[in-house]
Scaffold this motif. Structure first.
Motif, mmCIF file in Angstrom:
data_model
loop_
_atom_site.group_PDB
_atom_site.id
_atom_site.type_symbol
_atom_site.label_atom_id
_atom_site.label_comp_id
_atom_site.label_asym_id
_atom_site.label_seq_id
_atom_site.Cartn_x
_atom_site.Cartn_y
_atom_site.Cartn_z
ATOM 1 N N TRP A 1 -34.889 1.455 -4.339
ATOM 2 C CA TRP A 1 -34.663 1.329 -5.777
ATOM 3 C C TRP A 1 -34.947 2.641 -6.483
ATOM 4 C CZ3 TRP A 1 -38.328 1.789 -9.727
ATOM 5 C CH2 TRP A 1 -37.901 1.401 -11.000
ATOM 6 N N LEU A 2 -36.033 3.321 -6.092
ATOM 7 C CA LEU A 2 -36.382 4.603 -6.707
ATOM 8 C C LEU A 2 -35.301 5.641 -6.454
ATOM 9 C CD1 LEU A 2 -38.303 6.418 -8.252
ATOM 10 C CD2 LEU A 2 -39.621 6.739 -6.144
ATOM 11 N N ALA A 3 -34.695 5.603 -5.279
ATOM 12 C CA ALA A 3 -33.589 6.524 -4.997
ATOM 13 C C ALA A 3 -32.436 6.288 -5.963
ATOM 14 C CB ALA A 3 -33.127 6.362 -3.554
ATOM 15 N N GLY A 4 -32.191 5.023 -6.295
ATOM 16 C CA GLY A 4 -31.161 4.721 -7.275
ATOM 17 C C GLY A 4 -31.520 5.205 -8.669
ATOM 18 N N GLU A 5 -32.796 5.085 -9.041
ATOM 19 C CA GLU A 5 -33.255 5.595 -10.324
ATOM 20 C C GLU A 5 -33.063 7.112 -10.400
ATOM 21 O OE1 GLU A 5 -35.219 3.554 -13.051
ATOM 22 O OE2 GLU A 5 -33.506 2.584 -12.075
ATOM 23 N N ARG A 6 -33.388 7.775 -9.307
ATOM 24 C CA ARG A 6 -33.205 9.237 -9.264
ATOM 25 C C ARG A 6 -31.736 9.588 -9.435
ATOM 26 N NH1 ARG A 6 -31.846 12.575 -4.883
ATOM 27 N NH2 ARG A 6 -32.445 14.771 -5.156
ATOM 28 N N ALA A 7 -30.859 8.872 -8.742
ATOM 29 C CA ALA A 7 -29.429 9.153 -8.841
ATOM 30 C C ALA A 7 -28.932 8.967 -10.271
ATOM 31 C CB ALA A 7 -28.649 8.252 -7.877
ATOM 32 N N GLU A 8 -29.458 7.957 -10.959
ATOM 33 C CA GLU A 8 -29.054 7.720 -12.347
ATOM 34 C C GLU A 8 -29.520 8.856 -13.254
ATOM 35 O OE1 GLU A 8 -27.462 6.245 -15.763
ATOM 36 O OE2 GLU A 8 -27.049 5.623 -13.690
ATOM 37 N N ILE A 9 -30.752 9.321 -13.068
ATOM 38 C CA ILE A 9 -31.245 10.438 -13.874
ATOM 39 C C ILE A 9 -30.429 11.695 -13.601
ATOM 40 C CG2 ILE A 9 -33.203 12.002 -14.231
ATOM 41 C CD1 ILE A 9 -33.518 9.323 -15.632
ATOM 42 N N LEU A 10 -30.085 11.932 -12.346
ATOM 43 C CA LEU A 10 -29.278 13.112 -12.030
ATOM 44 C C LEU A 10 -27.889 13.007 -12.648
ATOM 45 C CD1 LEU A 10 -30.262 13.828 -8.307
ATOM 46 C CD2 LEU A 10 -31.131 14.891 -10.402
ATOM 47 N N ASP A 11 -27.359 11.787 -12.730
ATOM 48 C CA ASP A 11 -26.061 11.616 -13.388
ATOM 49 C C ASP A 11 -26.169 11.900 -14.880
ATOM 50 O OD1 ASP A 11 -23.193 10.629 -13.289
ATOM 51 O OD2 ASP A 11 -24.041 9.239 -14.757
ATOM 52 N N ARG A 12 -27.273 11.512 -15.489
ATOM 53 C CA ARG A 12 -27.468 11.799 -16.908
ATOM 54 C C ARG A 12 -27.652 13.293 -17.130
ATOM 55 N NH1 ARG A 12 -31.226 6.505 -18.572
ATOM 56 N NH2 ARG A 12 -29.720 4.997 -17.731
ATOM 57 N N ARG A 13 -28.302 13.925 -16.188
ATOM 58 C CA ARG A 13 -28.407 15.389 -16.250
ATOM 59 C C ARG A 13 -27.008 16.011 -16.210
ATOM 60 N NH1 ARG A 13 -31.803 19.326 -12.078
ATOM 61 N NH2 ARG A 13 -30.438 21.133 -12.253
ATOM 62 N N ALA A 14 -26.160 15.512 -15.323
ATOM 63 C CA ALA A 14 -24.788 16.018 -15.247
ATOM 64 C C ALA A 14 -24.035 15.747 -16.541
ATOM 65 C CB ALA A 14 -24.060 15.378 -14.057
ATOM 66 N N ALA A 15 -24.315 14.609 -17.184
ATOM 67 C CA ALA A 15 -23.654 14.290 -18.445
ATOM 68 C C ALA A 15 -24.027 15.298 -19.532
ATOM 69 C CB ALA A 15 -24.027 12.881 -18.886
ATOM 70 N N ILE A 16 -25.280 15.792 -19.497
ATOM 71 C CA ILE A 16 -25.681 16.840 -20.442
ATOM 72 C C ILE A 16 -24.820 18.085 -20.226
ATOM 73 C CG2 ILE A 16 -27.534 18.420 -21.093
ATOM 74 C CD1 ILE A 16 -28.236 15.741 -22.092
ATOM 75 N N SER A 17 -24.673 18.482 -18.975
ATOM 76 C CA SER A 17 -23.849 19.660 -18.678
ATOM 77 C C SER A 17 -22.417 19.453 -19.141
ATOM 78 C CB SER A 17 -23.878 19.956 -17.172
ATOM 79 O OG SER A 17 -25.172 20.332 -16.759
ATOM 80 N N ASP A 18 -21.892 18.240 -18.910
ATOM 81 C CA ASP A 18 -20.514 17.942 -19.314
ATOM 82 C C ASP A 18 -20.341 17.993 -20.829
ATOM 83 O OD1 ASP A 18 -19.973 17.539 -16.641
ATOM 84 O OD2 ASP A 18 -20.041 15.343 -16.757
ATOM 85 N N ALA A 19 -21.398 17.626 -21.562
ATOM 86 C CA ALA A 19 -21.295 17.556 -23.017
ATOM 87 C C ALA A 19 -21.599 18.883 -23.707
ATOM 88 C CB ALA A 19 -22.247 16.476 -23.544
#
Length: 392
Positions: free
Chosen positions: A287-305
């Protein structure tokens, strides 16, 4: 008015920022976007909450004082996890459990320093570190970072005096978000060892580091505990912010001094929280690995924006873990900007002035966005508001 320990420092920044909301209403079509605090707002995993309830109902000892340095099983579990993750050797006797990571820092400083000593802090700094040093009568020696928010060991060495006792680093960084390269962390370790100092390494956000494997080699070094004081928090990984469970790893002799502080301040860490952290470490790694993946996706969303903000003169100075650290383009200091953003944009964030020495010019151009509680759509909405501010 008499100068006291608490009057020697500033008001808690997050609490100060929350006061900016008083008397402000937010329409339904423009609700408040709160990116001021780096803490998950969702409760723990349902299975973890059931385990906590079971501990409360079935384990009588969970309601009593426990060992000052924490539950033996939790100390052993964390020692094993650190050993595996960092390819090192850590024993339970080198680990203490604390009432949150802030208490781990306070305990370490209390065990290492006395009135008038000095600790080197890179800027922008984590404000609670600065606040505790102020209240402890310890001088915070500011170490300005480079354009990438990375500290320079050579520049740090020039700041060392006979009163210096430690260098404190945070990686992934709060507030900057940057992940310190492994070689840089090793260089700071070697600098501390050369001068007989301790390296305080706060890795509260290590579970959301974008790199795979060990982020530095320090735990694999012989006698790592003679220099390193490692700080950690279970709050972000397992959503246990309200239960206050952190940790400290270093040599047993220093932990004996830390124990004096912990016994005096809290006697023992929160028992239910410790049982929760132990259960989470044993059962929620997937589950924690999934949480990490979600945070990394949000980090990528910052770069995209970011292109929309760059077009308006904003700069992205640092990004990682829970944080984006930005330079704004407006002709006003960041503390004024942050206050105006509440009523005029429906955004609550923290100004760079809260992470810098008083009067520092860089802090007046910087703001911190704690984005962990925004999904991609929320990040796009936030950046849309920032890109369309009516300021000049």
């Amino acid at each position: 008015m008499t100068q006291t320990r608490t009057r020697s420092t500033f008001a808690p920044p997050v609490m100060e920022a929350r006061r900016w909301l008083e008397g402000v209403s937010f329409p339904d079509d423009r609700p408040l976007i709160n990116v001021s605090q780096a803490a998950p707002v969702d409760p723990p995993h349902p299975d973890l909450r059931r385990a906590m309830a079971g501990a409360a109902l079935e384990n009588d000892a969970a309601h009593l004082y426990g060992p000052v340095l924490g539950l033996p099983d939790l100390r052993a579990e964390l020692a094993g996890q650190i050993s595996r993750h960092y390819h090192g050797h850590v024993t339970a006797e080198q680990v203490a459990i604390t009432s949150g990571c802030n208490q781990a820092f306070a305990a370490a400083i209390s065990a290492l320093t006395t009135q008038g000593d000095e600790v080197i802090l890179p800027t922008p700094w984590y404000f609670n570190h600065k606040m505790w040093l102020d209240m402890a009568g310890v001088q915070s020696v500011a170490l300005p970072t480079d354009a990438g928010l990375l500290p320079d060991p050579a520049r740090a060495e020039a700041l060392i005096t006979p009163r210096t006792r430690a260098i404190a680093l945070v990686t992934p960084n709060n507030p900057g978000g940057v992940e310190y390269p492994a070689d840089l962390v090793r260089d700071f370790h070697d600098l501390a060892a050369q001068h007989g100092l301790r390296l305080l390494l706060d890795e509260t956000y290590r579970d959301f580091d974008s790199r795979e494997g060990a982020p530095h080699p320090l735990f694999s070094l012989p006698d790592w505990d003679r220099v390193l004081v490692h700080l950690y928090s279970f709050s972000k990984a397992y959503r246990l912010t309200g239960h206050r469970v952190g940790a400290l790893a270093t040599d047993p002799a220093l932990l004996a001094e830390v124990e004096k502080f912990l016994d005096t301040v809290a006697i023992c860490p929160n028992q239910i929280g410790q049982h929760a952290a132990l259960w989470g470490m044993r059962h929620l790694q997937g589950w924690l690995a999934g949480e990490r993946a979600e945070i990394l996706d949000r980090r990528a969303a910052i770069s995209d924006a970011m292109p929309a903000l760059r077009a308006q003169g904003w700069e992205l100075l640092g990004l990682g873990a829970y944080f984006a650290y930005l330079a704004h383009p407006f002709d006003m200091p960041s503390d004024e900007l942050a206050r105006r953003l509440v009523p005029e944009a429906g955004v609550l964030l923290l100004p760079g002035t809260m992470f810098m020495p008083e009067g520092d010019a860089a802090g007046k151009r910087q703001v911190r966005v704690a984005f962990a509680n925004l999904d991609r759509a929320g990040i796009e909405l936030l950046f849309g508001r920032l890109a369309n501010l009516p300021f000049s």
